[in-house]
Design an enzyme around this catalytic site. Structure first.
Site, PDB file in Angstrom:
ATOM      1  N   LYS A 112       0.820  -1.209   0.000  1.00 41.65           N
ATOM      2  CA  LYS A 112       0.000   0.000   0.000  1.00 41.65           C
ATOM      3  C   LYS A 112       0.860   1.268   0.000  1.00 41.65           C
ATOM      4  O   LYS A 112       0.439   2.309  -0.481  1.00 41.65           O
ATOM      5  CB  LYS A 112      -0.920   0.023   1.217  1.00 41.65           C
ATOM      6  CG  LYS A 112      -1.845  -1.180   1.392  1.00 41.65           C
ATOM      7  CD  LYS A 112      -2.905  -1.261   0.337  1.00 41.65           C
ATOM      8  CE  LYS A 112      -4.117  -2.100   0.712  1.00 41.65           C
ATOM      9  NZ  LYS A 112      -3.863  -3.519   0.951  1.00 41.65           N
TER      10      LYS A 112
HETATM   11  C1  LIG Z   1      -4.581  -4.691   0.617  1.00 43.90           C
HETATM   12  C2  LIG Z   1      -3.823  -5.950   0.582  1.00 43.90           C
HETATM   13  C3  LIG Z   1      -4.112  -6.950  -0.371  1.00 43.90           C
HETATM   14  C4  LIG Z   1      -5.279  -6.847  -1.326  1.00 43.90           C
HETATM   15  O1  LIG Z   1      -5.147  -5.805  -2.259  1.00 43.90           O
HETATM   16  P1  LIG Z   1      -6.429  -5.268  -3.036  1.00 43.90           P
HETATM   17  O2  LIG Z   1      -5.948  -4.122  -3.840  1.00 43.90           O
HETATM   18  O3  LIG Z   1      -7.421  -4.869  -1.988  1.00 43.90           O
HETATM   19  O4  LIG Z   1      -6.928  -6.403  -3.859  1.00 43.90           O
HETATM   20  C5  LIG Z   1      -3.299  -8.056  -0.407  1.00 43.90           C
HETATM   21  N1  LIG Z   1      -2.256  -8.214   0.455  1.00 43.90           N
HETATM   22  C6  LIG Z   1      -1.959  -7.279   1.373  1.00 43.90           C
HETATM   23  C7  LIG Z   1      -0.821  -7.523   2.290  1.00 43.90           C
HETATM   24  C8  LIG Z   1      -2.713  -6.118   1.464  1.00 43.90           C
HETATM   25  O5  LIG Z   1      -2.411  -5.185   2.375  1.00 43.90           O
END
Ligand SMILES: *Cc1c(COP(=O)(O)O)cnc(C)c1O
Length: 467
Positions: A112
């Site tokens: 993120k």
């Molecule tokens: C947010 C997240 C996901 C999923 O990503 P999306 O964009 O919501 O599909 C997968 N793995 C981790 C560690 C995350 O923080």
């Protein structure tokens, strides 16, 4: 470059207005009116760029001059200057035809950070230009919250409120979010699930008067900038792996919750990147697997799993894909979303299902399968997968043609999810930044999962600057 809504009832707007609008005012999601096309020649010339230069090439084709080039370059440099790895998102070979793309070298150890460091700086830039205070409201399954807070803490002109599901995030995730003691940060721990948080936030954003009164801004992947920033690493990984293997096409296995990250891969493919299959990896919250296999999208019972950041039933970004699946017809998207509201499901026809299966493969990973994958790769290769990445790797194993090369997105560092790693009997050493968190005090309010208590708390945080 214009942006439009998947539901067709927002006039064409530019890049900055798209960032600020977040959720489209008609309840849909914003998308580019035309996706920029990158020629083979251009791809060739992009293949040698550093991560930051590549990011500039891609992002600038959507910004389309609204931010002067040098200022955009500065924003990108600043955003990735906080990363611990010089390549930002390095690719590692694990086995023949099998790579992982490490997306966890940012400040909060999850992917993120790649979009949210940039979005935080972008909000700060806009706030300085316009003199407008920015109030960020977001829901998190754990990682977005930490990352968004880290992206804006202490920044002038910005306040942020994050909703997380109380007791349903990992210990490190909770610490990362709640040990921040800046005045502009409020953590609300809701007695409910991520889906409850996301639904309440959508309700607040859809109320355009409320949204405008409080200048509410979104950091969830309903915001197109999140998607855009995430397309960059698909390009970066493709170039590294194509160079090393001599393959012209690369598959990606993507741990999926809100369908944001994998939609970024789909967008990269639509821009002209030779992506093969996109493998949707979910945990036991496997609505998307059901959709890819049967053409029916139907959220069901929420499940708590070893990969909590993917404990999501309603995938917001699914609507963006639906738009392309339905031949870019906003009326058809609106009809499907109405159907979803009244019947709780979306079904597509045979022909559309064929298209879905050409675009995606999918595998929902069971809990023990996730842990077994972590143990197996640790024993056989010495590489420690976090539980989300392990879902990606397990889906790669079931769904990738062994003759084809596949990159699994490593979405988090294993230290963030030690609860799951411990269950495999593996002892890991924590990075210093994570170790330090355990010494700090937590700041959060535990609240009911209803709109009224959220609004109450927001008024307290935001009222100072609203007339
Ligand atoms: C947010 C997240 C996901 C999923 O990503 P999306 O964009 O919501 O599909 C997968 N793995 C981790 C560690 C995350 O923080």
């Amino acid at each position: 470059m214009n942006f439009i809504s998947t539901r067709g009832n927002v006039g064409k707007i530019g890049f900055i207005d798209t960032v600020l609008m977040g959720l489209a005012n008609d309840g849909g999601l914003l998308i580019p009116e035309k996706i920029p096309q990158i020629s083979e020649e251009k791809l060739q010339s992009m293949s040698k760029l550093s991560y930051q230069d590549l990011a500039f090439e891609i992002i600038s084709s959507y910004v389309d001059g609204e931010i002067p080039d040098q200022e955009l370059k500065d924003l990108i440099e600043k955003s990735y200057g906080t990363f611990r790895h010089s390549e930002i998102t390095p690719v590692k070979k694990i086995r023949d035809n099998m790579y992982v793309l490490e997306l966890f070298h940012g400040p909060t150890f999850a992917f993120k950070d790649i979009a949210l460091q940039f979005l935080g700086n972008l909000y700060s830039y806009v706030s300085k230009k316009t003199g407008e205070t920015i109030h960020i409201l977001g829901a998190t399954s754990g990682d977005t919250g930490a990352s968004a807070i880290e992206g804006v803490r202490g920044k002038e002109g910005i306040r942020i409120c994050i909703l997380h599901p109380f007791g349903k995030v990992s210990q490190v995730q909770e610490l990362q979010m709640t040990t921040v003691h800046d005045e502009n940060v409020l953590n609300l721990a809701i007695k409910g699930t991520f889906d409850d948080g996301q639904r309440m936030i959508k309700e607040l954003f859809v109320d355009v008067d409320y949204k405008n009164k409080y200048h509410l801004r979104a950091i969830n992947s309903i915001n197109f900038v999140r998607i855009l920033a995430q397309t960059v690493y698909y390009f970066y990984a493709y170039f590294q792996v194509a160079k090393e293997t001599g393959k012209k096409q690369v598959n990606f296995s993507v741990p999926t919750g809100n369908f944001g990250d994998i939609f970024a891969g789909y967008l990269a493919k639509k821009m002209g990147l030779p992506v093969g299959k996109l493998i949707v990896a979910t945990n036991e919250n496997n609505i998307l697997e059901g959709f890819v296999q049967k053409g029916v999208y139907r959220p069901g019972e929420f499940r708590s799993t070893y990969s909590p950041s993917m404990d999501i039933q309603v995938a917001s970004n699914f609507e963006r894909y639906l738009y392309y699946l339905l031949d870019e017809n906003p009326a058809a998207v609106s009809a499907k979303m109405d159907q979803f509201k009244s019947e709780g499901k979306i079904a597509v026809n045979e022909e559309q299902l064929c298209q879905v299966q050409e675009d995606f493969a999918a595998h929902g990973v069971a809990g023990d399968e996730c842990l077994e994958t972590i143990s197996k790769y640790y024993d056989e290769t010495g590489y420690l997968l976090d539980p989300h990445t392990a879902c990606g790797v397990a889906a790669y194993e079931t769904s990738n043609d062994p003759k084809e090369v596949c990159v699994t997105l490593a979405t988090a560092h294993p230290a963030k999810f030690n609860e799951s790693i411990e269950r495999c009997g593996i002892e890991q050493t924590f990075p210093q930044q994570i170790k330090e968190l355990f010494e700090k005090q937590k700041y959060m309010e535990v609240v009911e999962a209803d709109k009224a208590s959220i609004v109450d708390n927001l008024e307290k945080l935001f009222s100072y600057s609203v007339k």
